[in-house]
Design a protein around this motif. Sequence first.
Motif, short mmCIF file in Angstrom:
data_model
loop_
_atom_site.label_atom_id
_atom_site.label_comp_id
_atom_site.label_asym_id
_atom_site.label_seq_id
_atom_site.Cartn_x
_atom_site.Cartn_y
_atom_site.Cartn_z
N MET A 185 -38.29 -89.66 -4.86
CA MET A 185 -39.48 -90.19 -4.21
C MET A 185 -39.98 -89.24 -3.12
N PHE A 186 -39.08 -88.63 -2.36
CA PHE A 186 -39.48 -87.68 -1.33
C PHE A 186 -40.15 -86.45 -1.96
N VAL A 187 -39.60 -85.95 -3.06
CA VAL A 187 -40.18 -84.79 -3.73
C VAL A 187 -41.59 -85.11 -4.23
N VAL A 188 -41.77 -86.28 -4.82
CA VAL A 188 -43.10 -86.67 -5.32
C VAL A 188 -44.09 -86.80 -4.17
N ILE A 189 -43.69 -87.41 -3.08
CA ILE A 189 -44.57 -87.56 -1.92
C ILE A 189 -44.94 -86.20 -1.36
#
Length: 106
Positions: A23-27
Motif C-alpha cells: 500500500m505504501f509503494v502504491v501511494i
Amino acid sequence: MYTTIFLQTSGGSLASMLPFLLMFVVIYFFMIRPQMKRAKNEKKFQSSIAKGNKIVTSSGIHGKIVDIIDSDNTVIVETSAGKIKFERSAISMELSKKYETSIESK
C-alpha cells in the motif's frame, strides 16, 4: 521445538506486513511522486519568467510582465486596465505556451 515456533511467527509477521508495504509503494508512485514532479516543474517555470512574457494568472487575468522584483518575489503585470503587482506564485502559465499546445492538439 523453539526454533520451529520462532520460524512460524517470523514468517507470519512478514506476511502480515506485506499489504502495508504494498500500500505504501502504491501511494508513493501514484500520489507522492507525481506531486513532487509537478512542484519541481512549477518552480522551474516561475524561475524562468522574464520581462515581456505574456502570462495568465491563476485568477484568470491576462497581461504582460513589465517588471520583476526579486527582493519580495513579485512581478508587475500590465493589463488593459493598468499595472497590477502579483506574487510570482500567482502566475499559472505563459500565454504563448498555452496557444502552442492548443494549436498542436488540433
